[in-house]
Design a protein around this motif. Sequence first.
Motif, PDB file in Angstrom:
ATOM      1  N   VAL A  74       0.876  -1.172   0.000  1.00 42.46           N
ATOM      2  CA  VAL A  74       0.000   0.000   0.000  1.00 42.46           C
ATOM      3  C   VAL A  74       0.911   1.219   0.000  1.00 42.46           C
ATOM      4  CG1 VAL A  74      -1.782   1.267   1.247  1.00 42.46           C
ATOM      5  CG2 VAL A  74      -1.857  -1.239   1.164  1.00 42.46           C
ATOM      6  N   GLU A  75       0.988   1.872  -1.153  1.00 37.50           N
ATOM      7  CA  GLU A  75       2.060   2.827  -1.397  1.00 37.50           C
ATOM      8  C   GLU A  75       1.530   4.180  -1.861  1.00 37.50           C
ATOM      9  OE1 GLU A  75       5.192  -0.647  -2.847  1.00 37.50           O
ATOM     10  OE2 GLU A  75       3.793   0.262  -4.281  1.00 37.50           O
ATOM     11  N   HIS A  76       2.359   5.195  -1.634  1.00 33.83           N
ATOM     12  CA  HIS A  76       2.083   6.543  -2.112  1.00 33.83           C
ATOM     13  C   HIS A  76       3.193   6.943  -3.074  1.00 33.83           C
ATOM     14  CE1 HIS A  76       0.876  10.720  -2.279  1.00 33.83           C
ATOM     15  NE2 HIS A  76       2.093  11.086  -1.954  1.00 33.83           N
ATOM     16  N   PHE A  77       2.824   7.656  -4.131  1.00 31.77           N
ATOM     17  CA  PHE A  77       3.800   8.085  -5.129  1.00 31.77           C
ATOM     18  C   PHE A  77       3.693   9.594  -5.333  1.00 31.77           C
ATOM     19  CE2 PHE A  77       2.734   3.683  -5.994  1.00 31.77           C
ATOM     20  CZ  PHE A  77       3.970   3.095  -6.180  1.00 31.77           C
ATOM     21  N   LEU A  78       4.829  10.237  -5.537  1.00 33.77           N
ATOM     22  CA  LEU A  78       4.867  11.673  -5.776  1.00 33.77           C
ATOM     23  C   LEU A  78       4.612  11.957  -7.255  1.00 33.77           C
ATOM     24  CD1 LEU A  78       8.000  12.592  -3.638  1.00 33.77           C
ATOM     25  CD2 LEU A  78       5.585  12.640  -2.963  1.00 33.77           C
ATOM     26  N   ILE A  79       3.884  13.016  -7.518  1.00 31.53           N
ATOM     27  CA  ILE A  79       3.492  13.305  -8.895  1.00 31.53           C
ATOM     28  C   ILE A  79       4.640  13.898  -9.713  1.00 31.53           C
ATOM     29  CG2 ILE A  79       2.668  15.682  -8.548  1.00 31.53           C
ATOM     30  CD1 ILE A  79       0.192  14.819 -10.295  1.00 31.53           C
ATOM     31  N   SER A  81       4.447   5.441   4.855  1.00 28.90           N
ATOM     32  CA  SER A  81       3.852   6.268   5.915  1.00 28.90           C
ATOM     33  C   SER A  81       3.049   7.431   5.353  1.00 28.90           C
ATOM     34  CB  SER A  81       4.935   6.783   6.860  1.00 28.90           C
ATOM     35  OG  SER A  81       5.866   7.613   6.180  1.00 28.90           O
ATOM     36  N   ALA A  82       3.345   7.897   4.137  1.00 32.37           N
ATOM     37  CA  ALA A  82       2.593   8.999   3.539  1.00 32.37           C
ATOM     38  C   ALA A  82       1.141   8.632   3.270  1.00 32.37           C
ATOM     39  CB  ALA A  82       3.261   9.458   2.242  1.00 32.37           C
ATOM     40  N   VAL A  83       0.834   7.340   3.216  1.00 28.71           N
ATOM     41  CA  VAL A  83      -0.555   6.906   3.021  1.00 28.71           C
ATOM     42  C   VAL A  83      -1.428   7.389   4.179  1.00 28.71           C
ATOM     43  CG1 VAL A  83      -2.062   4.867   2.891  1.00 28.71           C
ATOM     44  CG2 VAL A  83       0.089   4.926   1.607  1.00 28.71           C
ATOM     45  N   ALA A  84      -0.851   7.498   5.367  1.00 32.00           N
ATOM     46  CA  ALA A  84      -1.624   7.950   6.526  1.00 32.00           C
ATOM     47  C   ALA A  84      -2.233   9.326   6.286  1.00 32.00           C
ATOM     48  CB  ALA A  84      -0.741   7.975   7.767  1.00 32.00           C
ATOM     49  N   HIS A  85      -1.537  10.170   5.550  1.00 30.90           N
ATOM     50  CA  HIS A  85      -2.045  11.507   5.249  1.00 30.90           C
ATOM     51  C   HIS A  85      -2.894  11.531   3.986  1.00 30.90           C
ATOM     52  CE1 HIS A  85      -2.237  15.843   4.766  1.00 30.90           C
ATOM     53  NE2 HIS A  85      -1.688  15.734   3.563  1.00 30.90           N
ATOM     54  N   ASN A 130      -4.226   8.813   2.063  1.00 33.10           N
ATOM     55  CA  ASN A 130      -5.265   7.789   1.842  1.00 33.10           C
ATOM     56  C   ASN A 130      -5.712   7.167   3.168  1.00 33.10           C
ATOM     57  OD1 ASN A 130      -2.751   7.034  -0.344  1.00 33.10           O
ATOM     58  ND2 ASN A 130      -4.642   7.861  -1.191  1.00 33.10           N
ATOM     59  N   PRO A 131      -6.165   7.961   4.121  1.00 33.52           N
ATOM     60  CA  PRO A 131      -6.507   7.405   5.435  1.00 33.52           C
ATOM     61  C   PRO A 131      -7.627   6.380   5.395  1.00 33.52           C
ATOM     62  CG  PRO A 131      -7.336   9.662   5.217  1.00 33.52           C
ATOM     63  CD  PRO A 131      -6.443   9.416   4.044  1.00 33.52           C
ATOM     64  N   GLN A 132      -8.484   6.425   4.365  1.00 31.53           N
ATOM     65  CA  GLN A 132      -9.567   5.442   4.268  1.00 31.53           C
ATOM     66  C   GLN A 132      -9.029   4.024   4.130  1.00 31.53           C
ATOM     67  OE1 GLN A 132      -9.197   8.236   2.454  1.00 31.53           O
ATOM     68  NE2 GLN A 132     -11.174   9.255   2.049  1.00 31.53           N
ATOM     69  N   ILE A 133      -7.870   3.871   3.489  1.00 39.53           N
ATOM     70  CA  ILE A 133      -7.288   2.533   3.355  1.00 39.53           C
ATOM     71  C   ILE A 133      -6.845   2.026   4.725  1.00 39.53           C
ATOM     72  CG2 ILE A 133      -5.468   1.158   2.283  1.00 39.53           C
ATOM     73  CD1 ILE A 133      -5.481   3.130  -0.052  1.00 39.53           C
ATOM     74  N   ILE A 134      -6.256   2.901   5.508  1.00 35.58           N
ATOM     75  CA  ILE A 134      -5.840   2.493   6.848  1.00 35.58           C
ATOM     76  C   ILE A 134      -7.057   2.155   7.708  1.00 35.58           C
ATOM     77  CG2 ILE A 134      -4.736   3.292   8.978  1.00 35.58           C
ATOM     78  CD1 ILE A 134      -2.707   4.737   7.245  1.00 35.58           C
ATOM     79  N   GLU A 135      -8.116   2.929   7.584  1.00 36.59           N
ATOM     80  CA  GLU A 135      -9.341   2.609   8.328  1.00 36.59           C
ATOM     81  C   GLU A 135      -9.858   1.229   7.942  1.00 36.59           C
ATOM     82  OE1 GLU A 135     -12.078   5.748   7.531  1.00 36.59           O
ATOM     83  OE2 GLU A 135     -10.794   7.300   8.430  1.00 36.59           O
ATOM     84  N   ALA A 136      -9.832   0.914   6.655  1.00 38.39           N
ATOM     85  CA  ALA A 136     -10.288  -0.408   6.207  1.00 38.39           C
ATOM     86  C   ALA A 136      -9.410  -1.506   6.794  1.00 38.39           C
ATOM     87  CB  ALA A 136     -10.264  -0.480   4.675  1.00 38.39           C
ATOM     88  N   GLY A 137      -8.109  -1.276   6.843  1.00 38.03           N
ATOM     89  CA  GLY A 137      -7.210  -2.276   7.393  1.00 38.03           C
ATOM     90  C   GLY A 137      -7.355  -2.447   8.889  1.00 38.03           C
ATOM     91  N   LEU A 138      -7.620  -1.354   9.609  1.00 45.96           N
ATOM     92  CA  LEU A 138      -7.817  -1.449  11.050  1.00 45.96           C
ATOM     93  C   LEU A 138      -9.038  -2.292  11.375  1.00 45.96           C
ATOM     94  CD1 LEU A 138      -6.993   2.215  12.132  1.00 45.96           C
ATOM     95  CD2 LEU A 138      -5.633   0.160  12.577  1.00 45.96           C
ATOM     96  N   ASP A 166       7.158   6.375  13.522  1.00 42.31           N
ATOM     97  CA  ASP A 166       6.255   7.144  14.394  1.00 42.31           C
ATOM     98  C   ASP A 166       4.949   7.499  13.680  1.00 42.31           C
ATOM     99  OD1 ASP A 166       8.127   6.997  16.384  1.00 42.31           O
ATOM    100  OD2 ASP A 166       8.786   9.088  16.228  1.00 42.31           O
ATOM    101  N   THR A 167       5.037   7.817  12.397  1.00 41.17           N
ATOM    102  CA  THR A 167       3.826   8.163  11.637  1.00 41.17           C
ATOM    103  C   THR A 167       2.894   6.959  11.516  1.00 41.17           C
ATOM    104  OG1 THR A 167       5.006   9.860  10.364  1.00 41.17           O
ATOM    105  CG2 THR A 167       2.965   9.007   9.418  1.00 41.17           C
ATOM    106  N   ILE A 168       3.454   5.797  11.210  1.00 38.65           N
ATOM    107  CA  ILE A 168       2.627   4.589  11.090  1.00 38.65           C
ATOM    108  C   ILE A 168       2.033   4.212  12.444  1.00 38.65           C
ATOM    109  CG2 ILE A 168       2.722   2.104  10.614  1.00 38.65           C
ATOM    110  CD1 ILE A 168       4.719   2.758   8.383  1.00 38.65           C
ATOM    111  N   ALA A 169       2.829   4.344  13.509  1.00 44.51           N
ATOM    112  CA  ALA A 169       2.316   4.030  14.842  1.00 44.51           C
ATOM    113  C   ALA A 169       1.146   4.936  15.211  1.00 44.51           C
ATOM    114  CB  ALA A 169       3.445   4.162  15.872  1.00 44.51           C
TER     115      ALA A 169
END
Length: 300
Positions: free
Chosen positions: A42-47, A99-103, A105-113, A147-150
């Motif tokens: 689950v990754e984030h990419f810079l444009i 860790s950039a996914v937390a900012h 794409n937070p919906q993906i983290i919510e789904a995983g939680l 720390d961001t992922i935690a």
Amino acid sequence: MTNTPLTDTVENRLFPYSPITERPRIDWPGGARIAAYIGLNVEHFLIDRPSTSIWQGTADLVPDALNYGWRDYGSRVGVWRTIDSLDRHGIRASVLLNSAVAHHNPQIIEAGLSRNWAWLAHGRTNSILQAGMSLDEERRFLTDVVDTIAAATGRRPRGWMGPGLTETFHTPSLLAELGLGYLLDWTNDDQPYPLNVPGMISVPYSVELNDLLLFGKGVTGPEFVQIVKDQYEQLRADSQDSGRVMALALHPFVIGQPFRARYLDQALAYLAAQPDIWLTTSDEIAAHYRRTVTPGRPAA
């Protein structure tokens, strides 16, 4: 042409050579012979940075609509289709999380939680590799990632995989300082094994049983399913005297494409039906290995 002897070679001090025939025996829970996990990237990419591309012809453009859009499909659509397939077969993902996914794409983290996924640190973004960082730069970088992922998931990650499987020679010891206990970067084994950094082990991952590499080489959906079956059957045959690990690496912008969905479903259905499999997470594999494997225990 003459061969000049190498005088300034760098020795591998990260882990010793250990033939798989000379190891302590591994017994997985419930008598399983294969411990298997799904490594979901689950990754984030810079444009404005090049990264994984489906066509190199535009990879250096800014913006690169073709390749950025292909990658971005994963977080917008593909991951949700992949989640549906995992849910159908009752499989928890081991998520390799930028860790950039937390900012972004937070919906993906919510789904995983809500699904109790295992969370592994996977750098900040797959557009930035840490190779070449100084010790202090990397310490700050890894601390921020962990720390961001935690903060986003409510628990500190236990495992690590570098973006593009990249490390420096300091990475394992820095991760150990941060409380992590295993990494996936060294795809050189079918079993976990200890690194020379105290408390740190390697858990198998795969760049071969990996949708990005397989489909990038022209493998078809039915061929992908057969490859998954072949991998399992050979590892099971190998596991007569000691357990093995099978990692299936997935990227939502690849496996999440509509025409591949049925083949992921078939592969997961096959794995879920096997009587000799422990379908689990990389966290649990690492924890079980630590609890049960001791030096000097016979291999058979």
